[in-house]
Motif scaffolding. Structure first.
Motif, short mmCIF file in Angstrom:
data_model
loop_
_atom_site.label_atom_id
_atom_site.label_comp_id
_atom_site.label_asym_id
_atom_site.label_seq_id
_atom_site.Cartn_x
_atom_site.Cartn_y
_atom_site.Cartn_z
N LEU A 16 0.83 -1.21 0.00
CA LEU A 16 0.00 0.00 0.00
C LEU A 16 0.86 1.26 0.00
CD1 LEU A 16 -2.93 -0.91 2.40
CD2 LEU A 16 -3.06 -0.51 -0.06
N LEU A 17 1.92 1.25 0.80
CA LEU A 17 2.84 2.40 0.80
C LEU A 17 3.54 2.54 -0.55
CD1 LEU A 17 4.43 2.16 4.35
CD2 LEU A 17 2.84 3.89 3.51
N SER A 18 3.91 1.43 -1.15
CA SER A 18 4.52 1.48 -2.48
C SER A 18 3.55 2.06 -3.50
CB SER A 18 4.96 0.08 -2.93
OG SER A 18 5.95 -0.42 -2.08
N PHE A 19 2.30 1.66 -3.42
CA PHE A 19 1.29 2.17 -4.34
C PHE A 19 1.09 3.67 -4.17
CE2 PHE A 19 -3.24 2.84 -5.50
CZ PHE A 19 -3.13 2.54 -6.85
N VAL A 20 1.09 4.14 -2.93
CA VAL A 20 0.94 5.58 -2.67
C VAL A 20 2.13 6.35 -3.25
CG1 VAL A 20 0.92 7.32 -0.83
CG2 VAL A 20 -0.56 5.31 -0.67
N VAL A 21 3.33 5.82 -3.08
CA VAL A 21 4.52 6.49 -3.63
C VAL A 21 4.43 6.54 -5.15
CG1 VAL A 21 7.02 6.32 -3.90
CG2 VAL A 21 6.00 5.97 -1.66
N LEU A 22 3.97 5.47 -5.78
CA LEU A 22 3.82 5.48 -7.24
C LEU A 22 2.74 6.46 -7.68
CD1 LEU A 22 4.24 1.71 -8.12
CD2 LEU A 22 5.85 3.58 -8.52
N LEU A 23 1.67 6.59 -6.91
CA LEU A 23 0.64 7.59 -7.24
C LEU A 23 1.19 9.01 -7.14
CD1 LEU A 23 -2.59 6.20 -5.57
CD2 LEU A 23 -2.13 6.45 -8.00
N VAL A 24 1.98 9.27 -6.11
CA VAL A 24 2.59 10.60 -5.96
C VAL A 24 3.54 10.87 -7.13
CG1 VAL A 24 4.18 11.96 -4.54
CG2 VAL A 24 2.32 10.70 -3.46
N ALA A 25 4.32 9.86 -7.51
CA ALA A 25 5.23 10.03 -8.64
C ALA A 25 4.46 10.30 -9.93
CB ALA A 25 6.10 8.78 -8.80
N THR A 26 3.33 9.63 -10.11
CA THR A 26 2.49 9.87 -11.29
C THR A 26 1.91 11.27 -11.27
OG1 THR A 26 1.93 7.53 -11.31
CG2 THR A 26 0.54 8.98 -12.61
N LEU A 27 1.50 11.72 -10.10
CA LEU A 27 0.97 13.08 -9.97
C LEU A 27 2.03 14.12 -10.31
CD1 LEU A 27 -1.38 14.94 -9.05
CD2 LEU A 27 -0.38 14.84 -6.77
N ILE A 28 3.24 13.91 -9.81
CA ILE A 28 4.33 14.85 -10.11
C ILE A 28 4.63 14.85 -11.61
CG2 ILE A 28 6.79 15.29 -9.75
CD1 ILE A 28 6.44 14.26 -6.89
N THR A 29 4.63 13.66 -12.22
CA THR A 29 4.91 13.56 -13.65
C THR A 29 3.82 14.22 -14.48
OG1 THR A 29 6.05 11.48 -13.27
CG2 THR A 29 5.42 11.95 -15.51
N SER A 30 2.56 14.05 -14.08
CA SER A 30 1.46 14.62 -14.86
C SER A 30 1.46 16.15 -14.81
CB SER A 30 0.12 14.08 -14.36
OG SER A 30 -0.16 14.57 -13.07
N GLN A 31 2.01 16.72 -13.77
CA GLN A 31 2.10 18.18 -13.68
C GLN A 31 3.23 18.73 -14.55
OE1 GLN A 31 2.46 19.06 -9.54
NE2 GLN A 31 0.28 18.76 -9.13
N GLY A 32 4.14 17.86 -14.95
CA GLY A 32 5.21 18.28 -15.84
C GLY A 32 6.39 18.90 -15.15
#
Length: 85
Positions: free
Chosen positions: A14-30
């Motif tokens: 679950l913690l790994s999934f949250v970190v990947l979601l945060v990384a995706t959010l950072i990437t989507s913002q450019g």
């Protein structure tokens, strides 16, 4: 597998999934692509190292149980050859 180990793995993933979601959010913002890439690499590396560690622990436990069963089997065959008085 023990119930405490299952809980640990669920929390870990679950913690790994949250970190990947945060990384995706950072990437989507450019912005700050290197931070998201670093987070993804860290999560993949930690997951891989945990998997390797668990496989080594499983193999050691299996070898230990095989040694114990061999000792028990050898003791039973020695005890069977002795006839009662």
């Amino acid at each position: 597998m023990d119930i405490t180990e299952v809980r640990t793995w669920v929390i870990f993933y679950l913690l790994s999934f949250v970190v990947l979601l945060v990384a995706t959010l950072i990437t989507s913002q450019g912005s700050q692509l290197w931070i998201s890439l670093m987070l993804i690499i860290i999560v993949i590396g930690v997951n891989f190292s945990m998997l390797v560690t668990e496989l080594k622990r499983y193999q050691a436990k299996k070898a230990f149980l095989e040694r114990i069963s061999k000792i028990v089997r050898d003791n039973k065959t020695e005890g069977d050859s002795i006839s009662p008085k």
